[in-house]
Design an enzyme around this catalytic site. Structure first.
Site, PDB file in Angstrom:
ATOM      1  N   ASP A   2       0.871  -1.171   0.000  1.00 15.34           N
ATOM      2  CA  ASP A   2       0.000   0.000   0.000  1.00 15.34           C
ATOM      3  C   ASP A   2       0.921   1.238   0.000  1.00 15.34           C
ATOM      4  O   ASP A   2       2.108   1.120   0.316  1.00 15.34           O
ATOM      5  CB  ASP A   2      -0.875  -0.057   1.260  1.00 15.34           C
ATOM      6  N   LEU A   3       0.400   2.381  -0.339  1.00 13.04           N
ATOM      7  CA  LEU A   3       1.246   3.593  -0.385  1.00 13.04           C
ATOM      8  C   LEU A   3       1.042   4.495   0.837  1.00 13.04           C
ATOM      9  O   LEU A   3       1.908   4.593   1.707  1.00 13.04           O
ATOM     10  CB  LEU A   3       0.957   4.354  -1.686  1.00 13.04           C
ATOM     11  N   ASP A   4      -0.122   5.131   0.906  1.00 14.36           N
ATOM     12  CA  ASP A   4      -0.386   6.074   1.998  1.00 14.36           C
ATOM     13  C   ASP A   4      -0.384   5.355   3.343  1.00 14.36           C
ATOM     14  O   ASP A   4      -1.154   4.423   3.548  1.00 14.36           O
ATOM     15  CB  ASP A   4      -1.755   6.746   1.807  1.00 14.36           C
TER      16      ASP A   4
ATOM     17  N   THR B  93       1.333  10.285   4.087  1.00 12.29           N
ATOM     18  CA  THR B  93       0.394  11.219   3.485  1.00 12.29           C
ATOM     19  C   THR B  93      -0.917  11.301   4.255  1.00 12.29           C
ATOM     20  O   THR B  93      -1.738  12.181   3.972  1.00 12.29           O
ATOM     21  CB  THR B  93       0.080  10.802   2.042  1.00 12.29           C
TER      22      THR B  93
ATOM     23  N   LYS C 150      -9.237   6.239   6.117  1.00 15.33           N
ATOM     24  CA  LYS C 150      -7.971   5.621   5.703  1.00 15.33           C
ATOM     25  C   LYS C 150      -8.202   4.447   4.769  1.00 15.33           C
ATOM     26  O   LYS C 150      -8.986   3.547   5.069  1.00 15.33           O
ATOM     27  CB  LYS C 150      -7.187   5.137   6.928  1.00 15.33           C
TER      28      LYS C 150
ATOM     29  N   SER D 147      -2.560   1.074  -4.509  1.00 15.70           N
ATOM     30  CA  SER D 147      -2.989   2.265  -3.777  1.00 15.70           C
ATOM     31  C   SER D 147      -4.347   2.749  -4.238  1.00 15.70           C
ATOM     32  O   SER D 147      -4.615   2.832  -5.437  1.00 15.70           O
ATOM     33  CB  SER D 147      -1.970   3.387  -3.970  1.00 15.70           C
ATOM     34  N   ALA D 148      -5.187   3.094  -3.278  1.00 15.47           N
ATOM     35  CA  ALA D 148      -6.505   3.651  -3.596  1.00 15.47           C
ATOM     36  C   ALA D 148      -6.396   5.101  -4.069  1.00 15.47           C
ATOM     37  O   ALA D 148      -7.389   5.700  -4.463  1.00 15.47           O
ATOM     38  CB  ALA D 148      -7.404   3.577  -2.365  1.00 15.47           C
TER      39      ALA D 148
ATOM     40  N   LYS E 267     -11.094  -0.757  -1.954  1.00 18.67           N
ATOM     41  CA  LYS E 267     -10.849  -1.565  -0.765  1.00 18.67           C
ATOM     42  C   LYS E 267     -12.044  -1.361   0.168  1.00 18.67           C
ATOM     43  O   LYS E 267     -12.506  -0.238   0.243  1.00 18.67           O
ATOM     44  CB  LYS E 267      -9.563  -1.110  -0.049  1.00 18.67           C
TER      45      LYS E 267
ATOM     46  N   GLU F 210      -0.247  -3.368   4.523  1.00 22.36           N
ATOM     47  CA  GLU F 210      -1.293  -2.338   4.637  1.00 22.36           C
ATOM     48  C   GLU F 210      -1.357  -1.703   6.019  1.00 22.36           C
ATOM     49  O   GLU F 210      -1.092  -2.359   7.015  1.00 22.36           O
ATOM     50  CB  GLU F 210      -2.659  -3.002   4.407  1.00 22.36           C
ATOM     51  N   ASP F 211      -1.750  -0.430   6.063  1.00 26.34           N
ATOM     52  CA  ASP F 211      -1.946   0.246   7.353  1.00 26.34           C
ATOM     53  C   ASP F 211      -3.424   0.409   7.710  1.00 26.34           C
ATOM     54  O   ASP F 211      -3.738   0.822   8.819  1.00 26.34           O
ATOM     55  CB  ASP F 211      -1.307   1.637   7.332  1.00 26.34           C
TER      56      ASP F 211
HETATM   57  P1  B16 Z   1      -6.817  10.296  -3.562  1.00 25.87           P
HETATM   58  P2  B16 Z   1      -3.757   4.092  -0.011  1.00 25.87           P
HETATM   59  C1  B16 Z   1      -5.663   6.024   0.037  1.00 25.87           C
HETATM   60  O1  B16 Z   1      -4.401   5.546  -0.338  1.00 25.87           O
HETATM   61  C2  B16 Z   1      -5.661   6.764   1.354  1.00 25.87           C
HETATM   62  O2  B16 Z   1      -5.345   5.883   2.425  1.00 25.87           O
HETATM   63  C3  B16 Z   1      -7.009   7.370   1.597  1.00 25.87           C
HETATM   64  O3  B16 Z   1      -7.019   8.080   2.816  1.00 25.87           O
HETATM   65  C4  B16 Z   1      -7.370   8.302   0.432  1.00 25.87           C
HETATM   66  O4  B16 Z   1      -8.656   8.862   0.593  1.00 25.87           O
HETATM   67  C5  B16 Z   1      -7.321   7.487  -0.852  1.00 25.87           C
HETATM   68  O5  B16 Z   1      -6.038   6.932  -1.005  1.00 25.87           O
HETATM   69  C6  B16 Z   1      -7.690   8.296  -2.081  1.00 25.87           C
HETATM   70  O6  B16 Z   1      -6.693   9.215  -2.378  1.00 25.87           O
HETATM   71  O7  B16 Z   1      -7.806  11.318  -3.146  1.00 25.87           O
HETATM   72  O8  B16 Z   1      -5.394  10.817  -3.646  1.00 25.87           O
HETATM   73  O9  B16 Z   1      -7.227   9.575  -4.815  1.00 25.87           O
HETATM   74  O10 B16 Z   1      -3.624   3.988   1.468  1.00 25.87           O
HETATM   75  O11 B16 Z   1      -4.647   3.039  -0.630  1.00 25.87           O
HETATM   76  O12 B16 Z   1      -2.410   4.185  -0.729  1.00 25.87           O
HETATM   77 MG    MG Z   2      -2.872   3.136   3.369  1.00 26.62          MG
END
Ligand code: B16
Ligand code: MG
Length: 217
Positions: free
Chosen positions: A8-10, A16, A44, A113-114, A144, A168-169
């Protein structure tokens, strides 16, 4: 045998989460909707539109589709203005080492990553070339905890899901990994990530030998 690790990224590679949180908070204040820590926590791992719906649960009026679209875009402008300034110093400690360990062990590496800003972030962090495959929200239709994003990463790597491990976090992310039939490493507090097969306090604690030995899914 383990053939790939999907990160996962964030919250795992870059911190972030605080930037997302600040951007949502600013939007919430502008539209007069209450926003607390618990609301931020529930967002998250949830995609942008899903996060907005969580925020608007506390609203006293309803919003049209057009309004929601504009609000999500507004939040993203705040968020992007911050991550445009990101650099390698914004990698979480140990993140680059964790990815390099996986590569050195002869395993494949993917990102799931989402975030629709994942590509920009990887470039800014200087780690785009470390991944064999990058799957972000632009390429999938179900968020997710649906397994789609992790299954898409495995498929693009040419590896069976049960030969992959996800890192994942977020609770929604662990659920997504398990629904894909993969073992899950949680990054964060064990109490919050009880479903994970192994929980590490942070990505700096990632050790490929230990993680491989503990793979029990
Ligand atoms: P964006 P991940 C997710 O990334 C974040 O955890 C989540 O808080 C955020 O709303 C989502 O990405 C969408 O991000 O607005 O930049 O498209 O944890 O799956 O890497
Ligand atoms: Mg994450």
């Amino acid at each position: 045998p383990l053939k790939a690790v999907i990160f996962d990224l964030d919250g795992v590679i870059a911190d972030t989460a605080v930037v997302h949180h600040a951007a949502w908070k600013r939007l919430a204040e502008e539209i007069g909707v209450p926003f607390d820590e618990a609301t931020g926590e529930r967002m998250k791992g949830v995609d942008r539109r899903g996060s907005l719906e969580i925020l608007l649960q506390a609203a006293t009026r309803s919003f049209t589709e057009d309004e929601k679209h504009a609000l999500a875009a507004h939040k993203n402008d705040y968020y992007r203005a911050q991550i445009e300034r990101f650099g390698p110093q914004d990698l979480l400690p140990g993140a680059r080492s964790a990815i390099e360990q996986v590569r050195q062990a002869g395993l494949k590496v993917a990102l799931a990553s989402a975030s629709r800003n994942a590509g920009l972030l990887l470039e800014r962090l200087g780690i785009a070339d470390l991944f064999d495959v990058v799957v972000d929200a632009n390429r999938i239709s179900r968020s997710k905890p649906d397994p789609e994003i992790f299954l898409a990463a495995a498929s693009a790597l040419g590896v069976a899901p049960n030969e992959c491990m996800g890192v994942e976090d977020a609770v929604a992310g662990i659920a997504s990994i398990h629904a894909a039939g993969m073992a899950a490493v949680g990054i964060g507090q064990a109490s919050a990530l009880a479903e994970a097969d192994l929980v590490l306090p942070d990505i700096a604690a990632f050790d490929i030998q230990m993680v491989t030995t503990n793979r029990t899914a």
